[in-house]
Design a protein around this motif. Structure first.
Motif, PDB file in Angstrom:
ATOM      1  N   PHE A  37      -3.858   8.287  -2.591  1.00  0.00           N
ATOM      2  CA  PHE A  37      -2.987   9.625  -2.914  1.00  0.00           C
ATOM      3  C   PHE A  37      -4.154  10.810  -2.328  1.00  0.00           C
ATOM      4  CE2 PHE A  37       0.070   8.715  -6.403  1.00  0.00           C
ATOM      5  CZ  PHE A  37       0.700   7.830  -5.714  1.00  0.00           C
ATOM      6  N   LYS A  64       0.769  -1.221  -0.089  1.00  0.00           N
ATOM      7  CA  LYS A  64      -0.038  -0.056  -0.141  1.00  0.00           C
ATOM      8  C   LYS A  64       0.920   1.101   0.046  1.00  0.00           C
ATOM      9  CE  LYS A  64      -3.638   2.098   2.346  1.00  0.00           C
ATOM     10  NZ  LYS A  64      -4.651   2.199   3.494  1.00  0.00           N
ATOM     11  N   ILE A  65       0.337   2.076  -1.307  1.00  0.00           N
ATOM     12  CA  ILE A  65       1.043   3.368  -1.089  1.00  0.00           C
ATOM     13  C   ILE A  65       0.391   4.567  -0.670  1.00  0.00           C
ATOM     14  CG2 ILE A  65       2.712   5.010  -2.494  1.00  0.00           C
ATOM     15  CD1 ILE A  65       3.441   2.757  -4.282  1.00  0.00           C
ATOM     16  N   LEU A 113      -3.004   1.974  -3.872  1.00  0.00           N
ATOM     17  CA  LEU A 113      -2.375   3.552  -3.720  1.00  0.00           C
ATOM     18  C   LEU A 113      -3.697   4.218  -3.159  1.00  0.00           C
ATOM     19  CD1 LEU A 113      -1.296   3.728  -7.626  1.00  0.00           C
ATOM     20  CD2 LEU A 113       0.166   3.099  -5.565  1.00  0.00           C
ATOM     21  N   ASN A 151      -6.282   0.341  -6.747  1.00  0.00           N
ATOM     22  CA  ASN A 151      -5.356  -0.790  -6.730  1.00  0.00           C
ATOM     23  C   ASN A 151      -5.271  -1.654  -7.950  1.00  0.00           C
ATOM     24  OD1 ASN A 151      -7.610  -2.704  -7.067  1.00  0.00           O
ATOM     25  ND2 ASN A 151      -8.322  -2.766  -4.854  1.00  0.00           N
TER      26      ASN A 151
END
Length: 1005
Positions: free
Chosen positions: A658, A600-601, A656, A693
Motif C-alpha cells: 500500500f 499480491k495487492i 499487500l 504479507n
C-alpha cells in the motif's frame, strides 16, 4: 601360439597387446597385458542396446583352461572407463579369480565400484540362467522347466554397487549395501534366495527397504516380500508384504499393504492361482477387503466360485467371471470376455454406490451422490461400440446441493471420439447442460461442446481460493462454447452473476457484486468490465475491471483492478499476535495480481473518511519468531556439496503493498498498553508505504506529520490522563513499524498547589501545563518535561522556574503531576492517591453530563481534593466549570463551586473571566475577572481579587514594522493575505513524500 607385441590402430579398436596366447594345446594358456586405448563395443557387436558404447582401460590375464567352465587363474581390469549415451563411468580396479578344490569351483570377484563377493559349486556358466529360471518358475504350478544337466548347484553371496548397474541399465538405480545371496540346484525344491536393498529406483518408480526371501523347501511359505514404501505416478504404497505357499496344485497368495495419501487406504487381499481342466490359468479372489476413504469394500463376500479371471498360456483369451465388490447395500460389478484382439465385451455396473466412496481424494473438491448405471466397452470384428449411461442422484459438491446429473456418452469404433450429452437438474430446472463431442486421439485431441448455465451455483468453487479468497458465492446464467485442444481448451461466452460475492479473510472484508454483473469468457479467462462491488458491512463501493485466469480450472491467477473514492480494505480487531488492526477506507486504485496461493495487492491512493489504523506495541515475543537456525534439506545438502545454490520457495499467501497519502481522514493510533488503554492517537498528513504479507511480514516506510491528537496516559487502573498533542509533531518509519523515529510534544493541563516548591506557601491551586517532549524510537522514546504557569504573578513564576531548573527535578515533579495531580513533598504522599481518585471522579461525571456539542455552552463537573500540610491548608472544593460564547464578541470562562469539609461551607469559590471583543478584527479586547487570591494565611477565609483591563494585539516581524503599524494604524493581522502561488509551483517546492490534495479531491473523500 602367439608370444610378443601386437598393436592395432583400427578406428573401432585401438590397443597394444604384449604377452603369450597359446591356443595350440587342449589346455589353452593366456598370460598377457593389453592396453586398450579405444574400443567401440557397439561397432564390434559386443553391445546392442546402447547407441554409444566405448571401452578404455588396462587388462591383465593369467589363466589356463580348455574352456570357460574349467578355466582358472586371474583376470584384472585397471583404470577402466566406460562411456555410453548417458554418462561416463570410471572403475579403478576389478579382479576376477577362479580356482578349483576337490572338484568344487570358486569364483571371487573384487571391485569397490562394481561388485564384491563369491560363488561356489559345481555348475556350467551356460546353464546358470536356466537354473535360476527353473528355481523361480517352480513356484508356479504350470511352469515347464528347462532341461539341463543334473547334479549342478551353486552358492553365491554378493554386494552390488550402483555404478555397474547404472552403466548398463541406466534406468535402474540401486541404493548402497544392496546384497544378494542364496543357493540354486537342479532339484528346484532346494532353491533359496535372500535379496535386500535400501532402495531401488526405476525411472520415476521407487521402492525403499526391499527384502525378498524365497525358500522352496519351507513348509510355511515359499516367498516372502517386504517393502517399506513403493512410489509410483499413480498410487503410493507403504508397509507392503506378500507371502505365498503352494499346496497340492494351487498357489495361495496373501498380501497386505497401505496406500494413498497419508496411508489411509488398507488392502487385505487373498488370491489363488491354479490350472483348470482346459489347461487354462485361473487367478481368483478369495474373500478380500479393501478400505478406501474409511469405507471397507469386500470382494467375494459370499465366498463363491466366481470372482476370478481365466486366461490361456498365450495371454490372448480372458474370461472375467463376475468380480463383485460390496459395501453394505452398495455394489460394483465387473464382468466380460476378451476372445481375441478384435472381440471384447467388458461391463462395469454400479448399483446404489455412494459417489464419495469411489472418487479419489481431492483437497479442494468433495463430491457426494448416489450412482447407478453402467459403463460398457463392446468390440465386434474390430469395431468398438463404447457407451455409458450413468445417473447420479442428489449430487452435492463441497456440501452444496446441485441436483441430478445424467451422463450419456457413446464412442466411435476407434475409441477416440465420444458424443456427450450431460445435464444437471435441480428442482426440475436444468442448471447445467453440455452437449457435443470429445476427441481423445493422440494426434488430434479436441473438444467441441456447447455449455448452458441457468442459475448454476458458484459456492462449490470455494476451495479453489486456496484460503486467500473464501465465501465464493452466487448464481451464474449464460452460454459458453468450449473448443480446441483437450489439454488447453478455449472457452468463449457471456455470463450473468446474481447474488455473487467473495471474502478476503486476512483483511476481514467481504465484497458483493452488483445485481446482474456481466462476465465475459475468453480463452481461459473470466473478464470483468466495469463491475460495481460493495463491501457488505459499510456499503462502500468500487468499480472492478480485469480478469481471473486458469489452466484447465487449476492454477488460478488474478489480474484485477479496483477503482474507488471510498472502499473498505481492512476491518480487523485486536489480536495479540497481529502487528496491526483497525478499519481502513481508501480512495484510489488497487491491483490484485498473481496466483491465488501467492496473491499480491498493490494500492496507490489516499486514506478516506472513517479510517482508524492501530499499531499495538507489545513486549511479548514468541519463540521461533527469529530463525537463527535453519536445518538443511537433503536437496540443499547435495547442492551445497556441488557448489550450487537452491533458492527458497516463493512466498505463499497474501502480500499487500500500500502506497498511501495519509490525510486527516485517517486516525492513526499507537496502542502502548491495550489493557490499561494507554495510546497515542492523531490525525495529520504524510506518505506511507506498507509492505505486508500473511507470513508475518510488516514493513512501513514514510513520514507522518500530526495536525491534531491526544496522548492517553493510563497506569494502574487509577491514573488516567489525556494529553493534547502539539500540532507539527512527526513520526518517521524506515522499516520496522515499532522502531519508528518520533518527535512529538504533548501538553497536560492541570491545577495543583505549588507550595512545596515555594519559600512562601500559598493556599490555592494554580493552573499548570506539563509539556512532554518525546523523541527517539517509538518503542522506547526519550521524554523531556517542561512546565508552564499561565496565570500566576511574575514572582511566583520566577521562583517555580528556579525550583524546576534541572532536568531531574522537572521529570520528578512532572510524573507526580501526571500521576497524582499535585507536586510532591515528603509530607503529602498520602494526599496523592486522593488527587488521582478526584481525577477519576471528574472524568466519570463529565462523561455523564456531557455537552450540547456546540461552541455556545460547555458545562463540566470539577472536584478538587484539599491538602493539609504544616505549611498550608486548602479545603476540598466541588463545583461546575463553565465555558460559554454569548455572542461572537462576548466570551465567558470560569469555575464556580463551594468548599466542603471546612469551617465555611456556604462561601462561593471560583474564578471567572469575561472577554469582550471591541473591534471587528478582535485585536482590541476588554477583560473583566474575579480571581481567588494566591496567598491565604492559615485560618483566613477565601479572598478574591477583581480587575478590569484592555489589551491590544499587534503582530510584527521587525521593530521598524512595529513603528509603521503604530503610526499608520494598520495591523499586520488585518492585512489581506498574499496571493497564493500556482499549484504547480507549490507542488514543486514540497518534499517528495508530501502531496497537496485539491479541493475536488477533498470533496471526493
Amino acid at each position: 601360439m602367439f608370444n610378443g607385441l601386437l598393436e592395432s590402430n583400427d578406428d573401432n579398436f585401438k590397443f597394444k597387446f604384449n604377452g603369450l596366447a597359446d591356443l595350440s594345446k587342449d589346455v589353452k594358456s593366456f598370460d598377457f597385458s593389453a592396453d586398450v586405448a579405444f574400443a567401440n563395443l557397439k561397432a564390434l557387436n559386443f553391445i546392442e542396446k546402447d547407441s554409444l558404447s566405448i571401452f578404455k582401460g588396462n587388462v591383465t590375464i593369467s589363466m589356463k583352461g580348455s574352456g570357460i567352465d574349467d578355466a582358472y587363474g586371474t583376470l584384472n581390469f585397471k583404470n577402466t572407463t566406460y562411456i555410453n549415451e548417458n554418462d561416463s563411468y570410471y572403475f579403478e580396479d576389478f579382479i576376477i579369480t577362479s580356482t578349483f578344490e576337490n572338484g568344487q569351483r570358486t569364483v571371487d570377484i573384487n571391485s569397490p565400484d562394481i561388485i564384491e563377493g563369491t560363488m561356489k559349486g559345481n555348475f556350467k556358466f551356460d546353464d546358470l540362467a536356466k537354473l535360476a529360471e527353473n528355481s523361480v518358475g517352480s513356484i508356479y504350478t504350470n511352469y515347464s522347466p528347462h532341461q539341463i544337466k543334473t547334479d549342478q548347484y551353486v552358492e553365491f553371496n554378493f554386494k552390488i554397487y550402483n555404478k555397474i548397474v547404472e552403466a548398463f541399465y541406466h534406468d535402474i538405480e540401486l541404493g548402497p549395501n544392496t546384497t544378494i545371496k542364496g543357493r540354486m540346484e537342479t532339484n528346484e525344491k532346494k532353491f533359496n534366495l535372500t535379496f535386500k536393498s535400501p532402495q531401488i529406483k526405476l525411472k520415476e518408480y521407487f521402492a525403499t527397504d526391499l527384502s525378498i526371501l524365497v525358500d522352496n523347501n519351507n513348509p510355511v511359505f515359499n516367498t516372502y516380500i517386504e517393502i517399506d514404501s513403493l512410489g509410483t505416478n499413480f498410487y503410493n504404497v507403504s508397509d507392503f508384504s506378500l507371502i505365498n505357499v503352494t499346496q497340492r496344485d494351487t498357489l495361495f497368495v496373501k498380501s497386505e499393504f497401505k496406500g494413498g495419501k497419508q496411508n489411509r487406504d488398507n488392502f487385505d487381499l487373498n488370491l489363488f492361482y491354479t490350472i483348470d481342466d482346459d489347461q487354462k490359468s485361473v487367478v481368483g479372489f478369495r474373500k478380500s477387503d479393501i478400505t478406501f476413504k474409511e469405507n471397507t469394500w469386500t470382494i467375494n463376500e459370499e465366498k463363491n466360485n466366481a470372482n476370478k479371471i481365466r486366461f490361456d498360456r498365450h495371454l490372448v483369451e480372458f474370461d472375467i467371471d463376475n468380480i463383485i465388490m460390496t459395501h453394505f447395500g452398495e455394489q460394483i460389478e465387473l464382468y466380460g470376455k476378451i476372445d481375441n484382439k478384435n472381440t471384447k465385451d467388458i461391463n462395469l455396473n454400479f448399483t446404489d454406490v455412494d459417489l464419495t466412496k469411489i472418487t479419489p481424494r481431492i483437497d479442494s473438491l468433495t463430491l457426494e451422490g448416489n450412482v447407478n448405471g453402467k459403463l460398457k466397452i463392446l468390440q465386434e470384428n474390430g469395431v468398438y461400440l463404447p457407451s455409458s449411461d450413468v445417473v447420479i442422484n442428489d449430487l452435492r459438491a463441497n456440501n452444496y446441493e446441485l441436483g441430478e446429473l445424467k451422463a450419456n456418452v457413446s464412442g466411435n469404433e476407434s475409441l477416440t471420439n465420444y458424443i456427450v450429452d450431460l445435464s444437471l437438474r435441480n428442482d426440475n430446472l436444468k442448471s447445467l447442460a453440455a452437449t457435443g463431442s470429445i476427441d481423445v486421439s493422440d494426434n488430434n485431441s479436441n473438444l467441441n461442446l456447447d455449455v448452458n448455465f441457468d442459475e448454476f451455483l458458484l459456492n462449490p468453487l470455494n476451495p479453489f481460493g486456496e484460503g486467500v479468497i473464501t465465501n465464493i458465492r452466487g448464481l451464474v446464467t449464460g452460454n459458453a462454447k468450449v473448443t480446441g485442444s483437450l489439454k488447453n481448451p478455449q472457452i468463449n461466452g457471456d455470463l450473468l452473476l446474481d447474488n455473487a460475492g467473495l471474502t478476503i479473510p486476512y483483511l476481514n472484508v467481504d465484497y458483493s457484486f452488483d445485481f446482474d454483473s456481466r462476465v465475459k469468457l475468453e480463452s481461459q479467462k473470466f473478464i470483468f468490465q466495469d463491475v460495481e462491488i460493495t463491501d457488505s458491512e459499510y456499503f462502500s463501493k468500487a468499480i472492478l475491471n480485469g480478469f481471473i485466469g486458469h489452466n484447465n480450472f487449476s492454477d488460478w491467477k488474478l489480474g484485477l483492478n479496483i477503482d474507488s473514492s471510498r472502499l473498505l480494505v481492512l476491518n480487523t480487531e485486536y489480536d495479540e499476535e497481529e502487528l496491526y488492526y483497525g478499519t481502513a477506507f481508501v480512495n484510489g486504485q488497487a491491483d490484485i495480481l498473481g496466483p491465488t496461493e501467492a496473491l499480491k495487492i498493490e494500492f496507490n491512493g489516499s486514506t478516506a473518511e472513517g479510517t482508524v489504523f492501530k499499531i499495538p506495541l507489545s513486549d511479548l515475543e514468541t519463540y521461533g519468531d527469529n530463525s537463527y537456525i535453519h536445518f538443511l534439506t537433503p536437496e540443499e545438502k547435495t547442492a551445497r556439496n556441488s557448489g550450487e545454490v537452491i533458492r527458497e520457495n516463493e512466498f505463499k499467501g497474501l502480500q499487500l503493498e500500500f502506497n498511501l497519502f495519509v490525510n486527516p481522514y485517517a486516525d492513526i493510533e499507537i496502542v502502548i498498553d491495550k489493557n490499561s488503554g494507554s495510546t497515542i492517537q492523531g490525525k495529520g498528513n504524510g506518505n506511507l508505504l506498507f509492505d505486508i504479507n500473511t507470513n508475518g511480514k510488516f514493513r512501513m516506510f514514510g513520514d507522518f506529520q500530526i495536525s491534531e491528537g491526544t496522548y492517553n496516559f493510563a497506569y494502574g487502573g487509577l491514573v488516567q490522563k489525556k494529553l493534547t498533542v502539539v500540532p507539527g509533531g512527526s513520526i518517521r518509519w524506515e522499516g520496522d513499524p515499532l522502531k519508528a523515529q518520533i518527535g512529538l510534544s504533548a501538553i497536560y493541563k492541570a491545577q495543583a498547589n505549588p507550595s512545596v516548591l515555594l519559600d512562601n506557601p500559598i493556599n490555592r491551586n494554580i493552573d499548570v501545563e506539563v509539556k512532554i517532549n518525546l523523541a527517539g524510537q517509538l518503542e522506547q522514546p526519550e521524554p523531556d518535561f517542561t512546565f508552564e504557569f499561565p496565570n500566576v504573578d511574575s514572582n511566583v513564576r520566577s521562583e517555580l522556574e528556579y525550583r524546576l531548573e534541572t532536568k531531574e527535578s522537572r521529570e520528578f515533579q512532572a510524573l507526580n503531576v501526571l500521576s497524582f495531580g499535585s507536586f510532591a513533598s515528603e509530607f503529602n504522599l498520602g494526599q496523592n492517591a486522593y488527587g488521582t481518585i478526584s481525577d477519576r471522579v471528574n472524568s466519570l461525571f463529565n462523561s455523564i453530563i456531557g455537552n450540547d456539542g456546540s461552541e455556545k455552552l460547555n458545562i463540566g463537573f470539577n472536584y478538587q481534593a484539599g491538602q493539609q500540610t504544616t505549611e498550608y491548608e486548602t479545603n476540598d472544593e466541588i463545583g461546575l466549570t463553565l465555558s460559554t460564547k454569548i455572542s461572537d464578541r462576548v466570551l465567558i470562562n470560569g469555575k464556580v463551586g463551594v468548599p466542603i469539609g471546612g469551617v465555611s461551607e456556604t462561601v462561593i469559590a471560583g474564578d471567572v473571566q469575561i472577554d469582550v471583543l471591541l473591534n471587528e478584527e478582535g485585536t482590541l479586547t476588554a477583560k473583566f475577572f474575579n480571581r481567588e487570591n494566591n496567598i491565604r494565611n492559615f485560618g483566613e477565609e477565601i479572598g478574591y481579587t477583581q480587575g478590569v483591563g484592555l489589551s491590544y494585539n499587534v503582530e510584527f516581524d521587525t521593530f521598524k514594522e512595529l513603528i509603521q503599524i503604530i503610526f499608520s494604524g494598520k495591523n499586520k493581522k488585518t492585512e489581506k493575505p498574499k496571493e497564493e502561488k500556482p499549484k504547480e509551483e507549490e507542488e514543486n517546492l514540497l518534499p517528495d513524500f508530501i502531496t497537496v490534495t485539491s479541493e475536488n479531491d477533498k470533496k471526493n473523500n
